[in-house]
Design a protein around this motif. Structure first.
Motif, PDB file in Angstrom:
ATOM      1  N   HIS A  39       0.181  -1.102   0.045  1.00 28.92           N
ATOM      2  CA  HIS A  39       0.093   0.221  -0.056  1.00 28.92           C
ATOM      3  C   HIS A  39       1.348   1.133  -0.456  1.00 28.92           C
ATOM      4  CE1 HIS A  39      -1.323  -3.148   2.526  1.00 28.92           C
ATOM      5  NE2 HIS A  39      -2.601  -3.153   1.669  1.00 28.92           N
ATOM      6  N   ASN A  40       1.998   1.580   0.872  1.00 30.86           N
ATOM      7  CA  ASN A  40       2.761   2.343   0.599  1.00 30.86           C
ATOM      8  C   ASN A  40       3.888   2.487  -0.782  1.00 30.86           C
ATOM      9  OD1 ASN A  40       4.608   4.398   1.848  1.00 30.86           O
ATOM     10  ND2 ASN A  40       6.358   3.152   2.561  1.00 30.86           N
ATOM     11  N   TYR A  41       3.685   1.958  -1.204  1.00 27.32           N
ATOM     12  CA  TYR A  41       4.305   1.482  -1.615  1.00 27.32           C
ATOM     13  C   TYR A  41       3.717   2.006  -3.644  1.00 27.32           C
ATOM     14  CZ  TYR A  41       8.152  -0.716   0.455  1.00 27.32           C
ATOM     15  OH  TYR A  41       9.182  -1.280   1.081  1.00 27.32           O
ATOM     16  N   GLU A  42       2.340   1.414  -3.268  1.00 27.88           N
ATOM     17  CA  GLU A  42       1.260   1.513  -4.487  1.00 27.88           C
ATOM     18  C   GLU A  42       0.689   3.208  -4.499  1.00 27.88           C
ATOM     19  OE1 GLU A  42      -0.154  -2.924  -4.900  1.00 27.88           O
ATOM     20  OE2 GLU A  42      -1.752  -1.576  -3.758  1.00 27.88           O
ATOM     21  N   LEU A  43       0.761   3.711  -3.505  1.00 24.27           N
ATOM     22  CA  LEU A  43       0.221   4.933  -2.863  1.00 24.27           C
ATOM     23  C   LEU A  43       1.496   6.152  -3.173  1.00 24.27           C
ATOM     24  CD1 LEU A  43      -1.519   7.496  -1.725  1.00 24.27           C
ATOM     25  CD2 LEU A  43      -0.900   6.160  -0.057  1.00 24.27           C
ATOM     26  N   ARG A  44       2.290   5.735  -3.390  1.00 27.46           N
ATOM     27  CA  ARG A  44       4.067   5.940  -3.609  1.00 27.46           C
ATOM     28  C   ARG A  44       3.833   6.183  -5.295  1.00 27.46           C
ATOM     29  NH1 ARG A  44       8.145   7.966   0.194  1.00 27.46           N
ATOM     30  NH2 ARG A  44       6.857   7.298   2.634  1.00 27.46           N
ATOM     31  N   TYR A  45       3.352   5.129  -5.655  1.00 30.00           N
ATOM     32  CA  TYR A  45       4.495   5.383  -7.266  1.00 30.00           C
ATOM     33  C   TYR A  45       3.273   6.159  -7.611  1.00 30.00           C
ATOM     34  CZ  TYR A  45       4.612   2.472 -11.767  1.00 30.00           C
ATOM     35  OH  TYR A  45       5.550   2.559 -12.634  1.00 30.00           O
ATOM     36  N   TRP A  46       1.526   5.914  -7.265  1.00 29.27           N
ATOM     37  CA  TRP A  46       0.261   6.491  -8.460  1.00 29.27           C
ATOM     38  C   TRP A  46       0.425   8.919  -7.416  1.00 29.27           C
ATOM     39  CZ3 TRP A  46      -4.258  10.170  -5.620  1.00 29.27           C
ATOM     40  CH2 TRP A  46      -4.586   9.418  -6.460  1.00 29.27           C
ATOM     41  N   LEU A  47       0.948   8.373  -6.568  1.00 24.46           N
ATOM     42  CA  LEU A  47       1.697  10.826  -6.060  1.00 24.46           C
ATOM     43  C   LEU A  47       2.956  11.072  -7.468  1.00 24.46           C
ATOM     44  CD1 LEU A  47       1.142  10.499  -1.949  1.00 24.46           C
ATOM     45  CD2 LEU A  47      -0.385  11.589  -3.173  1.00 24.46           C
ATOM     46  N   ALA A  48       3.607   9.720  -7.194  1.00 21.40           N
ATOM     47  CA  ALA A  48       5.083  10.774  -7.661  1.00 21.40           C
ATOM     48  C   ALA A  48       4.639  10.481  -9.853  1.00 21.40           C
ATOM     49  CB  ALA A  48       6.236   9.433  -7.537  1.00 21.40           C
ATOM     50  N   ALA A  49       4.008   9.530  -9.589  1.00 21.87           N
ATOM     51  CA  ALA A  49       3.387   9.448 -11.538  1.00 21.87           C
ATOM     52  C   ALA A  49       2.530  11.001 -12.400  1.00 21.87           C
ATOM     53  CB  ALA A  49       2.549   8.372 -11.518  1.00 21.87           C
TER      54      ALA A  49
END
Length: 462
Positions: free
Chosen positions: A182-192
């Motif tokens: 969840h941390n990495y998916e949220l970070r991925y989405w935000l950074a994208a």
């Protein structure tokens, strides 16, 4: 208890005779057979999420018993407690975040050798924002026929976050654990979407993950996500089900994107055990994996026909404990975004198809790249290092042994598994990410170079 053990032992004895006979008649019989488990009484931990389903189904459908195992399933307070109890031996194994065995092995947080021979599911998470944040995002979201066009990118959230910054207010979001999917998916989405989610700097004693952050991410246990957002402590979160659909049912938030839309058919939870336990109980471990593979197949059988029954089981208080309708809203092939906007998402939860249960090295390496990207791995590592860690933690050899026994027993067809004679543990390069960046697990450092936001090469956090 003594009678129970005698029943199991007799069942196992008869099964062994039957299996040996079947194998003796099989072409290419190698002389192997299902060995007696070293330990019959087992306790497994889980967190109250729908993706613990393979454990519940293996128990409820008697698949553990078929392997001569007497299993107790026990809900845990949070991911840290769960991991600690596996490490100290209070639990024989557990439903784990994919990043937990990897993080423990490399020494991020508690140092311990944890392995996995079974991937529990694909997909199953979403990112939810409060009604107020959704109202501010909505003007920036493309619409068609009066409905938002999916996937919704974080580009629509960026002006909202920028306004918070201009007003001198932090934009707080929740995720479930520092090494969680969840941390990495949220970070991925935000950074994208051009929103910096912040760096970790463990060498400097800063494990907040908020260095240079536009959005501040913090840990909240899954069942507490909706209430924490409703209280205004966080404005959105990434979590597994049923806690996104709970926000819809309570009328307090809107799931804006699923992890299926961030990374199609992404690996989610794993079943983790300590290496010490696995080395001491190899036959037991194989038996556990066999039972869980059968449970995963049952969950996906005939286009999810068993899901309503699975939802009924999971809604029990000793498992997930959410209302039937809340769990069914995502687990039976649909997903509700804005209230009333229910869409067909047949692969929101995948447990068996697409080789979901196989522990791919490339899955492990993706999580390691995200640990490096956000500073949890502080220094650059060679591609060979990523491969070495993946092989230490992910154990497709154990999985293959379990699968081959199931094939010989006639429980699952060989065609339903990877071709073990040619499988190298790497998925083909994956293209289905929300930012269209292609992931090749054999070239982790080249992959990291593709991102505008995040550490790469020799970068460190200043």
């Amino acid at each position: 208890m003594f009678l129970k053990h005698k029943i199991f032992s007799r069942r196992k004895f008869l099964k062994q005779i039957s299996l040996t006979a079947v194998m003796a008649c099989s072409v290419g019989f190698s002389g192997a057979y299902a060995a007696e488990p070293e330990k019959e009484e087992l306790k497994f931990g889980f967190i109250k999420l729908t993706d613990m389903a393979p454990l519940a189904i293996a128990y409820e459908k008697g698949y553990f018993e078929d392997e001569g195992l007497y299993v107790t399933l026990e809900a845990q307070a949070n991911w840290k407690v769960l991991l600690d109890r596996v490490i100290d031996g209070q639990l024989d194994g557990a439903h784990m975040l994919a990043g937990q065995p990897l993080g423990a092995t490399i020494g991020y947080g508690t140092k311990a050798d944890i392995i996995t021979a079974f991937s529990m599911d694909l997909n199953g998470n979403a990112i939810t924002v409060s009604n107020d944040i959704w109202k501010q995002m909505k003007p920036h979201v493309p619409h068609e026929n009066g409905k938002p066009v999916h996937p919704i990118k974080a580009d629509a959230l960026k002006p909202v976050v920028e306004k918070f910054k201009d007003d001198g207010k932090p934009f707080n979001m929740g995720m479930v654990f520092p090494v969680s999917t969840h941390n990495y998916e949220l970070r991925y989405w935000l950074a994208a979407g051009g929103i910096h989610p912040g760096y970790y700097a463990p060498a400097k004693g800063d494990v907040s993950g908020t260095i240079d952050a536009d959005a501040l991410l913090s840990v909240t246990p899954p069942p507490q996500m909706p209430g924490t957002m409703e209280a205004g402590t966080i404005y959105g979160y990434c979590v597994g089900e049923p806690w996104n659909q709970q926000a819809v049912f309570k009328g307090i938030g809107v799931p804006v994107v699923t992890d299926y839309e961030i990374w199609k058919n992404n690996p989610e939870k794993v079943f983790g055990v300590s290496k010490t336990w696995a080395d001491k109980n190899p036959n037991t471990h194989i038996a556990v994996v066999k039972a869980m593979i059968r449970a995963a197949k049952w969950l996906d059988a005939e286009n999810n026909k068993n899901r309503p029954e699975a939802v009924k089981i999971l809604s029990q208080s000793n498992y997930v404990g959410a209302d039937y309708d809340v769990i069914a809203n995502s687990m039976t092939g649909t997903f509700e975004y804005e209230k009333g906007d229910k869409r067909e998402v047949p692969d929101f939860n995948v447990f068996f198809r697409y080789n979901a249960t196989y522990p791919y090295y490339s899955d492990a390496i993706w999580y390691l790249t995200q640990m490096r990207r956000w500073g949890q791995i502080a220094k650059p590592k060679a591609d060979s290092w990523y491969m070495d860690i993946a092989k230490r933690v992910y154990r497709p050899d154990i999985y293959a042994t379990a699968a081959k026994e199931l094939i010989v027993e006639g429980k699952i067809k060989a065609t339903e598994f990877p071709d073990f004679s040619t499988e190298d543990g790497f998925r083909a390069p994956q293209k289905h990410f929300i930012d269209d960046i292609v992931y090749n697990g054999k070239k982790p450092n080249d992959y990291l170079k593709e991102f505008k936001i995040g550490l790469k090469g020799k970068d460190t956090v200043n």
